[in-house]
Design an enzyme around this catalytic site. Sequence first.
Site, PDB file in Angstrom:
ATOM      1  N   TYR A   1     -17.259 -16.702 -27.920  1.00 25.90           N
ATOM      2  CA  TYR A   1     -15.996 -15.960 -28.080  1.00 25.90           C
ATOM      3  C   TYR A   1     -16.258 -14.653 -28.845  1.00 25.90           C
ATOM      4  CZ  TYR A   1     -11.014 -15.368 -29.441  1.00 25.90           C
ATOM      5  OH  TYR A   1      -9.743 -14.901 -29.645  1.00 25.90           O
TER       6      TYR A   1
ATOM      7  N   SER B   1     -10.123  -9.503 -31.129  1.00 20.25           N
ATOM      8  CA  SER B   1      -9.944 -10.475 -32.207  1.00 20.25           C
ATOM      9  C   SER B   1     -10.742  -9.974 -33.397  1.00 20.25           C
ATOM     10  CB  SER B   1     -10.496 -11.842 -31.768  1.00 20.25           C
ATOM     11  OG  SER B   1     -10.652 -12.702 -32.889  1.00 20.25           O
TER      12      SER B   1
ATOM     13  N   VAL C   1      -7.459 -13.330 -14.025  1.00 20.45           N
ATOM     14  CA  VAL C   1      -8.275 -12.154 -14.388  1.00 20.45           C
ATOM     15  C   VAL C   1      -9.739 -12.303 -13.979  1.00 20.45           C
ATOM     16  CG1 VAL C   1      -6.773 -11.476 -16.318  1.00 20.45           C
ATOM     17  CG2 VAL C   1      -8.767 -12.935 -16.773  1.00 20.45           C
TER      18      VAL C   1
ATOM     19  N   ALA D   1     -19.013 -12.960 -29.054  1.00 24.55           N
ATOM     20  CA  ALA D   1     -19.763 -12.017 -28.210  1.00 24.55           C
ATOM     21  C   ALA D   1     -18.823 -11.340 -27.211  1.00 24.55           C
ATOM     22  CB  ALA D   1     -20.875 -12.757 -27.471  1.00 24.55           C
TER      23      ALA D   1
HETATM   24  P1  NAI Z   1      -2.424 -18.517 -25.469  1.00 23.03           P
HETATM   25  O1  NAI Z   1      -3.376 -19.583 -25.051  1.00 23.03           O
HETATM   26  O2  NAI Z   1      -1.075 -18.890 -25.929  1.00 23.03           O
HETATM   27  O3  NAI Z   1      -2.278 -17.416 -24.325  1.00 23.03           O
HETATM   28  C1  NAI Z   1      -3.351 -17.017 -23.527  1.00 23.03           C
HETATM   29  C2  NAI Z   1      -2.804 -16.635 -22.175  1.00 23.03           C
HETATM   30  O4  NAI Z   1      -3.878 -16.211 -21.333  1.00 23.03           O
HETATM   31  C3  NAI Z   1      -2.113 -17.810 -21.469  1.00 23.03           C
HETATM   32  O5  NAI Z   1      -0.932 -17.323 -20.883  1.00 23.03           O
HETATM   33  C4  NAI Z   1      -3.128 -18.217 -20.420  1.00 23.03           C
HETATM   34  O6  NAI Z   1      -2.546 -18.824 -19.300  1.00 23.03           O
HETATM   35  C5  NAI Z   1      -3.713 -16.848 -20.072  1.00 23.03           C
HETATM   36  N1  NAI Z   1      -4.981 -16.920 -19.358  1.00 23.03           N
HETATM   37  C6  NAI Z   1      -6.112 -17.596 -19.688  1.00 23.03           C
HETATM   38  N2  NAI Z   1      -7.034 -17.441 -18.730  1.00 23.03           N
HETATM   39  C7  NAI Z   1      -6.485 -16.631 -17.778  1.00 23.03           C
HETATM   40  C8  NAI Z   1      -6.943 -16.107 -16.536  1.00 23.03           C
HETATM   41  N3  NAI Z   1      -8.163 -16.404 -16.056  1.00 23.03           N
HETATM   42  N4  NAI Z   1      -6.120 -15.288 -15.838  1.00 23.03           N
HETATM   43  C9  NAI Z   1      -4.895 -15.002 -16.287  1.00 23.03           C
HETATM   44  N5  NAI Z   1      -4.388 -15.487 -17.445  1.00 23.03           N
HETATM   45  C10 NAI Z   1      -5.176 -16.298 -18.165  1.00 23.03           C
HETATM   46  O7  NAI Z   1      -3.194 -17.695 -26.600  1.00 23.03           O
HETATM   47  P2  NAI Z   1      -2.774 -16.451 -27.493  1.00 23.03           P
HETATM   48  O8  NAI Z   1      -3.042 -16.849 -28.876  1.00 23.03           O
HETATM   49  O9  NAI Z   1      -1.436 -15.942 -27.125  1.00 23.03           O
HETATM   50  O10 NAI Z   1      -3.919 -15.407 -27.083  1.00 23.03           O
HETATM   51  C11 NAI Z   1      -3.659 -14.158 -26.463  1.00 23.03           C
HETATM   52  C12 NAI Z   1      -4.858 -13.260 -26.739  1.00 23.03           C
HETATM   53  O11 NAI Z   1      -4.955 -13.021 -28.129  1.00 23.03           O
HETATM   54  C13 NAI Z   1      -6.211 -13.849 -26.299  1.00 23.03           C
HETATM   55  O12 NAI Z   1      -7.012 -12.845 -25.726  1.00 23.03           O
HETATM   56  C14 NAI Z   1      -6.807 -14.326 -27.615  1.00 23.03           C
HETATM   57  O13 NAI Z   1      -8.208 -14.385 -27.587  1.00 23.03           O
HETATM   58  C15 NAI Z   1      -6.279 -13.268 -28.560  1.00 23.03           C
HETATM   59  N6  NAI Z   1      -6.268 -13.664 -29.955  1.00 23.03           N
HETATM   60  C16 NAI Z   1      -5.417 -14.643 -30.396  1.00 23.03           C
HETATM   61  C17 NAI Z   1      -5.439 -14.990 -31.735  1.00 23.03           C
HETATM   62  C18 NAI Z   1      -4.524 -16.027 -32.295  1.00 23.03           C
HETATM   63  O14 NAI Z   1      -4.646 -16.337 -33.471  1.00 23.03           O
HETATM   64  N7  NAI Z   1      -3.590 -16.591 -31.532  1.00 23.03           N
HETATM   65  C19 NAI Z   1      -6.361 -14.358 -32.678  1.00 23.03           C
HETATM   66  C20 NAI Z   1      -7.167 -13.324 -32.109  1.00 23.03           C
HETATM   67  C21 NAI Z   1      -7.118 -13.007 -30.795  1.00 23.03           C
END
Ligand code: NAI
Length: 260
Positions: free
Chosen positions: A163, A150, A71, A165
């Site tokens: 994060y 979030s 991304v 911000a």
């Molecule tokens: P995760 O770490 O399991 O998944 C994040 C995904 O984003 C991974 O597949 C990773 O490879 C991908 N990713 C990271 N940088 C990337 C890039 N430059 N290009 C393409 N893909 C990229 O984490 P999770 O928990 O599933 O997070 C998903 C979303 O939910 C995130 O935006 C996170 O900030 C948000 N979130 C998660 C919370 C939680 O408690 N797990 C709470 C609040 C928000």
Amino acid sequence: MTTDFARSFALAGRTVLITGASGGIGAHLARVAGRAGARVVLAARRVDRLEQVAKDIQWEDCEAMSVALDVTNRESVEAAFDAAEAHFGVVDVVLNNAGIGNGQRPLEISEDDWRAMLSTNLDGVWRVAQVAAQRLAKAGRGGSIVNVASILGLRAGTGYSHYCAAKAGVVHLTKSLALELARYRIRVNVIAPGYFKTEMNDAYFDSDKGQAYIRDVVPMRRLGVLEELEGPFLLLASEAGSFMTGSVLAVDGGHLVSSL
Ligand code: NAI
């Protein structure tokens, strides 16, 4: 007037692209989109991991494909949408989910750390939303963009100033895009999850400190489970949410209303 609830929440005939679909929330909601009838485009940097999720979806007789996508890189985003269009047609729904989440104290965040956080968690969401919207507008089709922010985009939390911000930026970007893209019949909404255990945070929530935090601070005294994001996602992605745009849907066990 009667409503066919199952049909209004369905994604049959839609192409749904999910960023960060190689694990956690993205991989889970990709399976849900498949079960709801969508053609699913799994997008992330680790294509080998995407292939496994794609196989799981195809195993259930649903359509899925994997594309490499970073991304933070415009060319990569355009190439991923090109590949999706070539295979399934114009992307109707985007789950803008990719993100990073390392905690750091404010005095220790370097220029590079700050840039990396904003580059993925805010610029990346804008870039993917813009490319999706440009292609929908060009095709004369409406669509739905669901951004993942979030609760830290709505309230401050320690150790996450960069994060917070970025995620606050996602919330306001969503509202601004909703305002301006309505004329193209493109809806833009945001889900603000509370804490769900994924790769991003499992070490912390397995620790005594993490468990005590959840017990003491979250009114429902537990983490969310990924199934609890299915309804909010389908509502915003499908026709069930056809009059919703610019909405912020918190899914957090009451965390945002915890006592001050
Ligand atoms: P995760 O770490 O399991 O998944 C994040 C995904 O984003 C991974 O597949 C990773 O490879 C991908 N990713 C990271 N940088 C990337 C890039 N430059 N290009 C393409 N893909 C990229 O984490 P999770 O928990 O599933 O997070 C998903 C979303 O939910 C995130 O935006 C996170 O900030 C948000 N979130 C998660 C919370 C939680 O408690 N797990 C709470 C609040 C928000």
